[in-house]
Design a protein around this motif. Structure first.
Motif, PDB file in Angstrom:
ATOM      1  N   PRO A  55      -2.687   3.632   7.506  1.00  0.00           N
ATOM      2  CA  PRO A  55      -1.534   3.929   6.648  1.00  0.00           C
ATOM      3  C   PRO A  55      -0.551   2.766   6.592  1.00  0.00           C
ATOM      4  CG  PRO A  55      -1.979   5.754   8.161  1.00  0.00           C
ATOM      5  CD  PRO A  55      -2.831   4.605   8.603  1.00  0.00           C
ATOM      6  N   ASN A 199       4.747  10.670   5.059  1.00  0.00           N
ATOM      7  CA  ASN A 199       3.656   9.956   4.387  1.00  0.00           C
ATOM      8  C   ASN A 199       2.327  10.682   4.570  1.00  0.00           C
ATOM      9  OD1 ASN A 199       3.799   9.360   7.146  1.00  0.00           O
ATOM     10  ND2 ASN A 199       2.903   7.339   6.916  1.00  0.00           N
ATOM     11  N   ASP A 202      -0.544   9.456   2.201  1.00  0.00           N
ATOM     12  CA  ASP A 202      -1.127   8.168   2.573  1.00  0.00           C
ATOM     13  C   ASP A 202      -2.049   8.329   3.784  1.00  0.00           C
ATOM     14  OD1 ASP A 202      -1.620   5.441   2.642  1.00  0.00           O
ATOM     15  OD2 ASP A 202       0.130   5.021   3.897  1.00  0.00           O
ATOM     16  N   ILE A 203      -1.603   9.077   4.787  1.00  0.00           N
ATOM     17  CA  ILE A 203      -2.432   9.295   5.976  1.00  0.00           C
ATOM     18  C   ILE A 203      -3.717  10.027   5.603  1.00  0.00           C
ATOM     19  CG2 ILE A 203      -2.568  10.566   8.162  1.00  0.00           C
ATOM     20  CD1 ILE A 203       0.344   9.899   8.630  1.00  0.00           C
ATOM     21  N   LYS A 206      -6.061   7.581   3.712  1.00  0.00           N
ATOM     22  CA  LYS A 206      -6.690   6.607   4.603  1.00  0.00           C
ATOM     23  C   LYS A 206      -7.694   7.286   5.537  1.00  0.00           C
ATOM     24  CE  LYS A 206      -4.583   3.306   2.702  1.00  0.00           C
ATOM     25  NZ  LYS A 206      -3.414   2.638   3.222  1.00  0.00           N
TER      26      LYS A 206
END
Length: 421
Positions: A55, A199, A202-203, A206
């Protein structure tokens, strides 16, 4: 090289990865990398790998346990990918791939029955257990992976029992549907825990990239593995058992590495009992290390939170007993060997924590019971009046998040008339 004439105008850094300086030299501003930081992010293979698979802002943007959890999650995903290849090969063989006597219609019907029963299982499991997947994410995460291994083992064995093949693959399909619900939901709960800058997306993205890379590696290994194990059932089962042991070990290490700062029933019980015994509040790391990660299908004295009033009291006399020594926005009672908590609509998060502490203390005193239930309830109110405020301050000082909880409250809220004095 910086000279005496060079003047540092500003510095900048990208997260914690690199640092740059802006220098004034001969009326021109020049940007230089800080030599103590090593290679630049763009030219570094490690930096490129981080930007693709980790991330943004790592490690500051994620929880401290992120890297350890992801490492073991990668190991379990790789071993699960190889096990899944063996199971898929067995399923295809069972439906008739490679058998000239098998018909397309029979194979299609078998596949549809497996998928259909799995869909029904998914709906029923989400209905029955969906609310518990947040409060006990570690337990259900490990349960999902154990169940997934059982389902794949059934698929491997199914071709050797042709008379029961459809029953076996349908049962395995149901198990895998439960895995899908429990695994996906608990992964989302863990993502919320890992996100430190809101986030989650995003985590999650990813994590998907990491999983795709692992599955690609598993696919390459599978291409070499399949010709070796074809028509060799002993080797197939032996390799499956090897991958399963690795899979379960990695999963256990993964859930053990998670350190949640929010309180659920198990962690709050561990912290409270430690405080009553030693007068010290355990840190999140200490409590998480002691938290059980295996599901308990039957508890000695279960606790029900957010129940209807009739599950706490049966009569006006019982209501008066429940209100005695009690000035909190919740009612406690003991019915049929179970501690029940009835919550008022104005109850705060701290009230919920206090009610759970009281219920935990009561449940410990009920096995075996030494006095009447209502006497123990009244004693628990007096005890909480004495210890709860210093306990709560200690919990906050130890690093626990008391702005929210993962306690499994149902949605019933009750308003009652206070006892006339």
């Amino acid at each position: 090289m910086e000279t005496a004439r060079d003047v540092v105008l500003a510095t900048e850094r990208y997260g914690s990865a690199e640092s740059w300086k802006y220098l004034a030299k001969d009326a021109v501003m020049e940007r230089r990398r800080d030599g103590s930081r090593g290679e630049s992010r763009g030219n570094s293979i490690v930096g490129a790998f981080k930007s693709v698979f980790l991330p943004q802002g790592y490690p500051e943007s994620v929880s401290d346990d992120y890297l350890q959890y992801q490492f073991w999650d990668t190991v379990q995903a790789f071993s699960s990918s190889l096990s899944g290849t063996l199971a898929t090969q067995a399923s295809l063989k069972g439906v008739g791939v490679g058998n000239q006597e098998a018909t397309v219609a029979a194979a299609t019907i078998t596949w549809l029955l497996r998928d259909g029963t799995g869909m029904l299982g998914r709906i029923l499991f989400a209905w029955q257990k969906g609310s518990k997947l947040d409060s006990e994410a570690k337990k259900w995460r490990l349960f999902a992976d154990v169940l997934n291994d059982i389902a794949m083992f059934m698929e491997i064995l199914a071709p050797y029992f042709p008379s029961c093949f459809i029953l076996i693959v349908c049962t395995a399909g149901i198990f895998k549907s439960l895995v899908g619900v429990a695994g996906g939901a608990t992964r989302a709960a863990l993502t919320v825990h890992q996100a430190r800058r809101d986030n989650m997306a995003d985590i999650s993205a990813k994590d998907g990239s990491q999983e795709t890379l692992v599955n690609l590696a598993g696919l390459l290994v599978s291409l070499m593995l399949i010709p070796v194990v074809t028509d060799n059932p002993i080797l197939t089962v032996s390799l499956f058992l090897l991958f399963t042991v690795l899979h379960l070990f990695a999963n256990y290490k993964a859930v053990r590495s998670v350190v949640m700062e929010t309180l659920n029933e198990a962690r709050l019980s561990i912290v409270l009992k430690g405080y009553l015994r030693d007068g010290r509040v355990l840190s999140p790391l200490e409590a998480n290390q002691r938290e059980p990660v295996l599901l308990e299908f039957r508890k000695t004295v279960p606790i029900k939170l957010g129940v209807r009033l009739q599950e706490v009291v049966e009569s006006p006399e019982d209501l008066n007993l429940a209100l005695r020594e009690n000035n909190m926005p919740y009612l406690l009672g003991v019915r049929n060997g179970c501690v029940c908590v009835c919550l008022g609509p104005e109850a705060s998060v701290h009230d919920e924590i206090r009610a759970m502490c009281q219920a935990v203390w009561l449940s410990s005193k009920l096995s075996p019971p030494t006095q009447s239930n209502w006497e123990m309830v009244h004693e628990s109110h007096k005890m909480m009046d004495t210890i709860f405020n210093p306990f709560l301050k200690g919990v906050e000082a130890a690093g626990w998040d008391t702005t929210r909880t993962l306690l499994d409250w149902d949605e019933w809220r009750v308003e009652w008339k206070t006892k006339n004095h």
